[in-house]
Design a protein around this motif. Structure first.
Motif, PDB file in Angstrom:
ATOM      1  N   ASP A  40       0.818  -1.219   0.000  1.00  0.00           N
ATOM      2  CA  ASP A  40       0.000   0.000   0.000  1.00  0.00           C
ATOM      3  C   ASP A  40       0.850   1.267   0.000  1.00  0.00           C
ATOM      4  OD1 ASP A  40      -2.487  -1.301  -0.106  1.00  0.00           O
ATOM      5  OD2 ASP A  40      -2.458  -1.608   2.065  1.00  0.00           O
ATOM      6  N   LEU A  41       1.963   1.224  -0.722  1.00  0.00           N
ATOM      7  CA  LEU A  41       2.839   2.387  -0.870  1.00  0.00           C
ATOM      8  C   LEU A  41       2.936   2.768  -2.337  1.00  0.00           C
ATOM      9  CD1 LEU A  41       5.787   1.390   1.499  1.00  0.00           C
ATOM     10  CD2 LEU A  41       4.004   3.093   1.957  1.00  0.00           C
ATOM     11  N   ASP A  83      -2.069  10.700   5.668  1.00  0.00           N
ATOM     12  CA  ASP A  83      -3.450  10.218   5.555  1.00  0.00           C
ATOM     13  C   ASP A  83      -3.536   8.709   5.784  1.00  0.00           C
ATOM     14  OD1 ASP A  83      -4.222  12.819   5.001  1.00  0.00           O
ATOM     15  OD2 ASP A  83      -4.467  12.480   2.838  1.00  0.00           O
ATOM     16  N   ALA A  84      -2.474   7.978   5.415  1.00  0.00           N
ATOM     17  CA  ALA A  84      -2.441   6.521   5.599  1.00  0.00           C
ATOM     18  C   ALA A  84      -2.017   6.127   7.012  1.00  0.00           C
ATOM     19  CB  ALA A  84      -1.486   5.891   4.582  1.00  0.00           C
ATOM     20  N   GLY A  85      -1.698   7.119   7.845  1.00  0.00           N
ATOM     21  CA  GLY A  85      -1.332   6.832   9.230  1.00  0.00           C
ATOM     22  C   GLY A  85       0.105   6.402   9.423  1.00  0.00           C
ATOM     23  N   LYS A 106       2.781   2.569  12.995  1.00  0.00           N
ATOM     24  CA  LYS A 106       2.478   1.909  11.724  1.00  0.00           C
ATOM     25  C   LYS A 106       3.603   2.143  10.706  1.00  0.00           C
ATOM     26  CE  LYS A 106      -1.107   1.678   8.145  1.00  0.00           C
ATOM     27  NZ  LYS A 106      -2.406   2.220   7.694  1.00  0.00           N
ATOM     28  N   GLY A 107       4.149   3.337  10.671  1.00  0.00           N
ATOM     29  CA  GLY A 107       5.258   3.634   9.772  1.00  0.00           C
ATOM     30  C   GLY A 107       6.527   2.889  10.173  1.00  0.00           C
ATOM     31  N   ARG A 108       6.824   2.875  11.470  1.00  0.00           N
ATOM     32  CA  ARG A 108       8.012   2.160  11.959  1.00  0.00           C
ATOM     33  C   ARG A 108       7.902   0.655  11.708  1.00  0.00           C
ATOM     34  NH1 ARG A 108       7.879   6.411  15.562  1.00  0.00           N
ATOM     35  NH2 ARG A 108       6.396   5.428  16.960  1.00  0.00           N
ATOM     36  N   ALA A 109       6.679   0.132  11.697  1.00  0.00           N
ATOM     37  CA  ALA A 109       6.466  -1.303  11.473  1.00  0.00           C
ATOM     38  C   ALA A 109       6.830  -1.718  10.042  1.00  0.00           C
ATOM     39  CB  ALA A 109       5.018  -1.677  11.770  1.00  0.00           C
TER      40      ALA A 109
END
Length: 159
Positions: A40-41, A83-85, A106-109
């Motif tokens: 989803d990127l 927006d995607a968190g 969520k980004g770090r994951a």
């Protein structure tokens, strides 16, 4: 069965290496884009994430310098990622006009999934190369990028 290599236009015979680089970059970008879609990127967002994973809390200007993209592209990517968190943007304490970017959980994951994606892309890209050829390619590619980036455009190209 692999797709046939498209016929090289005759004009490209004046720059066969440049045409090969174009073909390689296009194929590599398409493969990377497909892999990123599974996460989803969008292309380019992974570079911003990787720089933020290396150093949390960069300003938008620092990210611009890191990835070498224009302001509008980075701003649009950061907005989508927010927006995607995946991240948050906050005004800097020292100057409210400066935006500082921080990853969310969520980004770090995405650290390991991104690393796995790059490993898979690397394996695919170097599948038909020996280890020595792959090392030589990286060295040559960096030397070529340095040459391109350090050379001023000829007068007729810059006008």
């Amino acid at each position: 069965m692999p797709a046939p290599t498209p016929r090289t236009p005759t004009t490209a015979s004046e720059g066969p290496m440049s045409y090969a680089i174009f073909q390689l970059a296009r194929a590599h970008r398409a493969r990377a884009a497909a892999m990123l879609r599974e996460m989803d990127l969008h292309p380019g967002q992974e570079l911003l994430l990787m720089h933020l994973l290396d150093r949390e809390g960069q300003t938008q200007s620092e990210l611009l310098d890191s990835v070498g993209l224009d302001h509008s592209t980075v701003s649009k990517s950061l907005r989508r990622m927010q927006d995607a968190g995946l991240l948050v943007r906050e005004s800097a304490v020292h100057d409210r006009r400066v935006m500082v970017v921080h990853l969310t959980d969520k980004g770090r994951a995405l650290r390991e999934p991104l690393a796995a994606m790059w490993r898979a892309l690397e394996e695919t890209s170097a599948r038909n190369l020996s280890a020595q050829e792959a090392e030589s390619f990286v060295r040559i590619a960096h030397a070529m990028a340095d040459a391109i980036n350090s050379r001023a455009l000829p007068r007729e190209e810059s006008e």
